[in-house]
Design an enzyme around this catalytic site. Structure first.
Site, short mmCIF file in Angstrom:
data_model
loop_
_atom_site.label_atom_id
_atom_site.label_comp_id
_atom_site.label_asym_id
_atom_site.label_seq_id
_atom_site.Cartn_x
_atom_site.Cartn_y
_atom_site.Cartn_z
N GLY A 85 0.81 -1.23 0.00
CA GLY A 85 0.00 0.00 0.00
C GLY A 85 0.84 1.27 0.00
O GLY A 85 0.47 2.26 0.62
N GLY A 111 -2.19 7.54 -4.56
CA GLY A 111 -2.88 7.92 -5.80
C GLY A 111 -3.14 6.74 -6.73
O GLY A 111 -3.75 6.91 -7.78
N ASN A 163 8.08 2.19 -16.21
CA ASN A 163 8.62 3.28 -15.39
C ASN A 163 10.15 3.23 -15.27
O ASN A 163 10.73 3.99 -14.51
CB ASN A 163 8.01 3.25 -13.98
CG ASN A 163 6.51 3.27 -13.99
OD1 ASN A 163 5.87 2.35 -13.51
ND2 ASN A 163 5.92 4.31 -14.56
N ARG A 211 9.74 3.63 -4.96
CA ARG A 211 10.12 3.59 -6.37
C ARG A 211 11.43 4.36 -6.60
O ARG A 211 12.19 4.04 -7.52
CB ARG A 211 8.98 4.13 -7.21
CG ARG A 211 7.68 3.34 -6.98
CD ARG A 211 6.99 2.93 -8.22
NE ARG A 211 7.82 2.17 -9.11
CZ ARG A 211 7.44 1.78 -10.32
NH1 ARG A 211 6.26 2.11 -10.77
NH2 ARG A 211 8.23 1.07 -11.08
N GLU A 221 8.70 9.65 -14.44
CA GLU A 221 8.26 8.26 -14.26
C GLU A 221 8.39 7.46 -15.55
O GLU A 221 7.73 6.43 -15.74
CB GLU A 221 6.82 8.25 -13.73
CG GLU A 221 6.65 9.09 -12.47
CD GLU A 221 6.55 8.31 -11.17
OE1 GLU A 221 6.02 7.20 -11.18
OE2 GLU A 221 7.02 8.82 -10.13
N HIS A 249 -0.50 7.63 -13.86
CA HIS A 249 0.39 7.71 -15.03
C HIS A 249 -0.50 7.84 -16.27
O HIS A 249 -1.62 7.31 -16.29
CB HIS A 249 1.23 6.43 -15.21
CG HIS A 249 2.29 6.23 -14.17
ND1 HIS A 249 2.52 5.01 -13.57
CD2 HIS A 249 3.18 7.09 -13.64
CE1 HIS A 249 3.53 5.12 -12.72
NE2 HIS A 249 3.94 6.37 -12.73
N ASP A 267 -0.35 6.18 -18.88
CA ASP A 267 -0.69 4.89 -19.50
C ASP A 267 -1.87 4.20 -18.83
O ASP A 267 -2.24 3.09 -19.19
CB ASP A 267 0.54 3.97 -19.61
CG ASP A 267 1.09 3.49 -18.28
OD1 ASP A 267 0.49 3.79 -17.23
OD2 ASP A 267 2.16 2.83 -18.29
N CYS A 313 2.08 -1.56 -18.09
CA CYS A 313 3.05 -1.16 -17.06
C CYS A 313 4.22 -2.13 -17.02
O CYS A 313 5.34 -1.77 -16.64
CB CYS A 313 2.41 -1.21 -15.67
SG CYS A 313 1.00 -0.15 -15.47
O1 SUG Z 1 4.06 3.18 -9.12
N1 SUG Z 1 2.45 0.34 -7.88
C1 SUG Z 1 3.02 1.03 -9.01
C2 SUG Z 1 2.30 0.68 -10.27
C3 SUG Z 1 3.01 1.20 -11.47
C4 SUG Z 1 2.25 0.99 -12.71
N2 SUG Z 1 3.00 1.43 -13.81
C5 SUG Z 1 2.51 2.12 -14.86
N3 SUG Z 1 1.34 2.68 -14.82
N4 SUG Z 1 3.27 2.27 -15.87
C6 SUG Z 1 3.04 2.55 -8.80
O2 SUG Z 1 2.03 3.08 -8.37
C7 SUG Z 1 2.36 -0.49 -5.61
C8 SUG Z 1 3.31 -1.10 -4.62
C9 SUG Z 1 2.76 -1.13 -3.24
O3 SUG Z 1 2.01 -0.23 -2.86
O4 SUG Z 1 3.11 -2.06 -2.50
C10 SUG Z 1 3.07 0.26 -6.72
O5 SUG Z 1 4.16 0.75 -6.53
#
Ligand code: SUG
Length: 438
Positions: A21, A25, A111, A139, A175, A243, A245, A363
């Protein structure tokens, strides 16, 4: 540059895939926070997708996961001693930072970097800029190791330019390819690059800054008249579009987007149309209106987070997440696109483990346009041949747990398992230098 093809480099899901979590967003990630994850299923689902794309005759590669936990990060935070002591102290004193240190979010290689093909750059090289991912702590740990991976896979300096991440400062959030789409007549021809940055939402912060996108275009030596910058609407960000995408996807001359994706929708479309007209790119801009389906369905179904793929006959097919089948209006819209000849077909795959963290098919992959000589210059071990996919699958079955709860992140045995798996992966890829990226 002729006979260029699009490659998809998927992120191999790491052993510590969890539901922590952490992604603000990102509605799916927030909703599944604290659930028990199945890293083995996550990795196998990702490999199955690579296999599907590879079997469809497309070029597929993969990027390794960074070693977890991130010991540099934990040591930098002042946790010292043997691995068990570090994990214990971090679990007690800074559990959120411990979860970040274990993050497997690198699986979402859209990303990892922004990529500009050789045909678009003034020096005739393919440019890759590692994304700083500075908007979320978990990240922001990725780029350090990711830069090493990209330098290893795209090592031939005469063909590839790998750029370090932009400084992770406020106002320079980047990103990667998730906020970037390249439009072209054919992959090997010069194209138009669409960069999307965020407007400030009421609920959620934008992750991509315009200044970062502009810097990437400069570094990559792109012609300014072939670059377009679009602002995401605050309403979209607040609806969970963290994002671009999540709300738009393009392939060659085709751009699919929801009508509420951008701040000034008519202007956004006109700017892309004008740039494409000037560049000789035949654009087909297809919008889903709010009547077709609302923003909430775009985010819930993740339909725009599909891969648009070359069908080998001049057309495009869509590979989407299985979830979209639960949204009848979205399915009707896709059927209509097939009837109109916009898509040659569509299909879906089960990517539930990744989807529950807000990561769909798009993603999980980084697109890279390469001609035959570029493909020959890749690190061979990163190419997803059928044999390499079999080897990866066996590797996952040997090393991965099928159950991971947040309490497990204090278990030093998990760290040992990760280190052993990384060693085996370096061997499998024939790339011992992987172990120097830690
Ligand atoms: O950065 N989820 C990622 C998902 C990324 C998706 N990528 C694209 N849309 N290209 C993020 O929000 C969740 C991990 C956590 O909460 O444990 C996470 O990082």
């Amino acid at each position: 540059m002729s006979a260029a093809r699009e490659w998809n480099f998927d992120g191999l899901v790491g052993l510590s895939h969890s539901y922590a979590g952490m992604a603000h967003g990102n509605l799916a990630a927030e909703q599944h926070a604290g659930q028990v994850a199945d890293p083995r299923a996550a990795a196998l689902q990702g490999i199955a997708k690579m296999r599907r794309v590879q079997q469809a005759g497309l070029a597929q590669g993969f990027l390794p996961p960074p070693l977890r936990p991130d010991w540099h990060f934990l040591h930098a935070l002042g946790f010292r001693g043997a691995p068990g002591a570090v994990l214990d102290a971090a679990a007690r004193e800074a559990p959120a930072l411990l979860r970040a240190a274990w993050s497997a979010a690198s699986m979402w290689t859209a990303n990892a970097a922004t990529v500009s093909p050789a045909a678009d750059s003034d020096d005739g090289r393919l440019h890759l800029s590692v994304a700083n991912l500075s908007s979320q702590i978990h990240r922001a740990l990725e780029p350090r190791q990711r830069e090493g991976h990209l330098r290893g896979v795209f090592a031939a300096a005469a063909r590839f330019a790998v750029h370090a991440p932009l400084p992770g400062a406020p106002g320079l959030g980047d990103e990667g390819a998730a906020n970037h789409t390249r439009l072209c007549a054919d992959y090997g021809e010069a194209g138009v690059q669409v960069f999307v940055y965020g407007a400030q939402g009421q609920r959620f912060r934008a992750r991509q800054a315009r200044a970062a996108s502009a810097a990437l275009a400069r570094r990559h030596g792109l012609a300014p008249k072939r670059c377009v910058y679009l602002e995401q609407s605050a309403a979209a960000i607040d609806a969970g579009v963290f994002h671009n995408d999540v709300i738009a996807v393009g392939d060659r001359g085709l751009y699919l987007a929801h009508a509420q994706a951008y701040s000034e929708p008519a202007r956004a479309r006109a700017e892309v149309e004008a740039a494409c007209r000037a560049a000789g790119v035949p654009l087909r801009w297809v919008e889903a209106s709010a009547q077709d389906f609302p923003l909430a369905d775009a985010v819930g179904s993740y339909v725009f987070n599909s891969q648009l793929l070359d069908d080998g006959a001049g057309g495009t097919w869509l590979l989407g997440p299985q979830t979209l089948r639960e949204y009848p209006r979205v399915v009707r819209w896709l059927e209509q696109l097939v009837e109109e000849g916009v898509l040659s077909r569509w299909e879906t795959m089960d990517l539930k483990q990744s989807m529950q963290n807000g990561g769909g098919p798009a993603c999980l992959r980084l697109r890279v346009v390469l001609d035959a000589a570029g493909a020959d210059a890749l690190l061979p071990g990163a190419v997803a041949t059928p044999a390499q996919l079999d080897a990866l699958e066996a590797w996952v079955r040997r090393h991965y747990r099928d159950r991971l709860a947040l309490e497990d992140l204090r278990d030093p045995a998990l760290a040992q398992e990760c280190a052993e798996a990384q060693q085996a992966l370096a061997e499998l890829m024939g790339w011992p230098e992987l172990l120097a990226c830690h």
